[in-house]
Write a protein that holds these residues in place. Structure first.
Motif, PDB file in Angstrom:
ATOM      1  N   ALA A 266      19.047  29.105  38.448  1.00 49.67           N
ATOM      2  CA  ALA A 266      20.311  29.032  37.725  1.00 49.67           C
ATOM      3  C   ALA A 266      21.486  29.033  38.695  1.00 49.67           C
ATOM      4  O   ALA A 266      21.354  29.368  39.870  1.00 49.67           O
ATOM      5  CB  ALA A 266      20.432  30.215  36.766  1.00 49.67           C
ATOM      6  N   LEU A 267      22.628  28.649  38.155  1.00 49.50           N
ATOM      7  CA  LEU A 267      23.898  28.750  38.865  1.00 49.50           C
ATOM      8  C   LEU A 267      24.733  29.778  38.117  1.00 49.50           C
ATOM      9  O   LEU A 267      24.691  29.847  36.882  1.00 49.50           O
ATOM     10  CB  LEU A 267      24.592  27.386  38.898  1.00 49.50           C
ATOM     11  CG  LEU A 267      23.814  26.315  39.671  1.00 49.50           C
ATOM     12  CD1 LEU A 267      24.354  24.931  39.379  1.00 49.50           C
ATOM     13  CD2 LEU A 267      23.846  26.611  41.163  1.00 49.50           C
ATOM     14  N   LEU A 268      25.486  30.587  38.860  1.00 49.18           N
ATOM     15  CA  LEU A 268      26.235  31.692  38.272  1.00 49.18           C
ATOM     16  C   LEU A 268      27.714  31.576  38.599  1.00 49.18           C
ATOM     17  O   LEU A 268      28.081  31.283  39.740  1.00 49.18           O
ATOM     18  CB  LEU A 268      25.733  33.028  38.819  1.00 49.18           C
ATOM     19  CG  LEU A 268      24.244  33.334  38.710  1.00 49.18           C
ATOM     20  CD1 LEU A 268      23.923  34.607  39.480  1.00 49.18           C
ATOM     21  CD2 LEU A 268      23.832  33.459  37.260  1.00 49.18           C
ATOM     22  N   TYR A 269      28.550  31.824  37.608  1.00 45.30           N
ATOM     23  CA  TYR A 269      29.992  31.955  37.827  1.00 45.30           C
ATOM     24  C   TYR A 269      30.320  33.433  37.655  1.00 45.30           C
ATOM     25  O   TYR A 269      29.919  34.059  36.668  1.00 45.30           O
ATOM     26  CB  TYR A 269      30.793  31.116  36.819  1.00 45.30           C
ATOM     27  CG  TYR A 269      32.281  31.180  37.056  1.00 45.30           C
ATOM     28  CD1 TYR A 269      32.904  30.288  37.915  1.00 45.30           C
ATOM     29  CD2 TYR A 269      33.061  32.151  36.441  1.00 45.30           C
ATOM     30  CE1 TYR A 269      34.273  30.359  38.156  1.00 45.30           C
ATOM     31  CE2 TYR A 269      34.432  32.238  36.673  1.00 45.30           C
ATOM     32  CZ  TYR A 269      35.028  31.337  37.537  1.00 45.30           C
ATOM     33  OH  TYR A 269      36.381  31.405  37.779  1.00 45.30           O
ATOM     34  N   ILE A 270      31.035  33.997  38.620  1.00 43.20           N
ATOM     35  CA  ILE A 270      31.336  35.430  38.586  1.00 43.20           C
ATOM     36  C   ILE A 270      32.611  35.682  37.786  1.00 43.20           C
ATOM     37  O   ILE A 270      33.630  35.010  37.983  1.00 43.20           O
ATOM     38  CB  ILE A 270      31.519  35.993  40.007  1.00 43.20           C
ATOM     39  CG1 ILE A 270      30.294  35.693  40.859  1.00 43.20           C
ATOM     40  CG2 ILE A 270      31.779  37.497  39.961  1.00 43.20           C
ATOM     41  CD1 ILE A 270      30.466  36.080  42.314  1.00 43.20           C
ATOM     42  N   ILE A 271      32.524  36.688  36.912  1.00 44.42           N
ATOM     43  CA  ILE A 271      33.703  37.142  36.180  1.00 44.42           C
ATOM     44  C   ILE A 271      33.854  38.648  36.382  1.00 44.42           C
ATOM     45  O   ILE A 271      32.885  39.356  36.603  1.00 44.42           O
ATOM     46  CB  ILE A 271      33.619  36.820  34.666  1.00 44.42           C
ATOM     47  CG1 ILE A 271      32.324  37.365  34.058  1.00 44.42           C
ATOM     48  CG2 ILE A 271      33.767  35.331  34.418  1.00 44.42           C
ATOM     49  CD1 ILE A 271      32.237  37.226  32.553  1.00 44.42           C
ATOM     50  N   ASP A 272      35.074  39.101  36.308  1.00 46.13           N
ATOM     51  CA  ASP A 272      35.360  40.529  36.333  1.00 46.13           C
ATOM     52  C   ASP A 272      35.417  40.976  34.873  1.00 46.13           C
ATOM     53  O   ASP A 272      36.212  40.463  34.092  1.00 46.13           O
ATOM     54  CB  ASP A 272      36.695  40.772  37.030  1.00 46.13           C
ATOM     55  CG  ASP A 272      37.035  42.243  37.183  1.00 46.13           C
ATOM     56  OD1 ASP A 272      36.523  43.069  36.400  1.00 46.13           O
ATOM     57  OD2 ASP A 272      37.826  42.571  38.077  1.00 46.13           O
TER      58      ASP A 272
END
Length: 128
Positions: free
Chosen positions: A44-50
Motif C-alpha cells: 500500500a501507499l500511505l498519506y500521513i495525517i495529524d
C-alpha cells in the motif's frame, strides 16, 4: 497506536480527486502532513495525517492505484471527503511522484512491491 484508514472510494470533481473516508470522524480532527510513504509489507501507499496531535495514515491499496496514477498524470489536487466537508491533502501529488521515482528499481522496498509499483504506474514512468 496509530489509526489507519483504508480509502476505497473516490469522486472526481473538476481537476480534483476526492478520496472518500466513511468514518465517524470530524474533519477538524485531521491536519494534512504532506508526506507519502510506502508500506511494502501491506502493498500500500500511505498519506500521513495529524489526528488529534498523533500521526495516522490514509491507506491506498492496489485497488485504488489506478486513480492515483490518473492523479499524478493529470496533476490533480487530492482532497479528503468526509461527511462534514472536504480537506486538501497538501502536496500529495508531488510527494507521490517523488516516492514513485524513489521506488523505481529500488530493491530496498522488496522486489515484489517494486514490480507492483512499476506495473501499476508504468504510464507515469513512461512520461518522466
Amino acid at each position: 497506536m496509530r489509526n489507519v484508514y483504508l480509502i476505497t472510494q473516490f469522486d472526481v470533481v473538476h481537476n480534483e480527486i476526492h478520496f472518500i473516508l466513511n468514518e465517524k470522524k470530524q474533519l477538524s480532527q485531521f491536519q494534512p502532513i504532506g508526506q507519502v510513504l510506502a508500506d511494502s509489507d501491506n502493498e500500500a501507499l500511505l498519506y500521513i495525517i495529524d489526528e488529534n496531535d498523533a500521526y495516522s495514515y490514509l491507506r491506498f491499496n492496489q485497488a485504488i492505484w489506478p486513480q492515483l496514477l490518473q492523479m499524478v498524470l493529470l496533476n490533480q489536487k487530492a482532497m479528503l471527503k468526509m461527511a462534514d466537508g472536504v480537506l486538501e491533502l497538501t502536496d500529495f501529488t508531488d510527494e507521490l511522484k517523488a516516492l514513485l521515482f524513489n521506488i523505481e528499481g529500488n530493491g530496498n522496498y522488496g522486489d515484489a512491491f517494486v514490480q507492483m509499483i512499476e506495473k501499476a504506474f508504468a504510464d507515469f514512468f513512461a512520461h518522466k
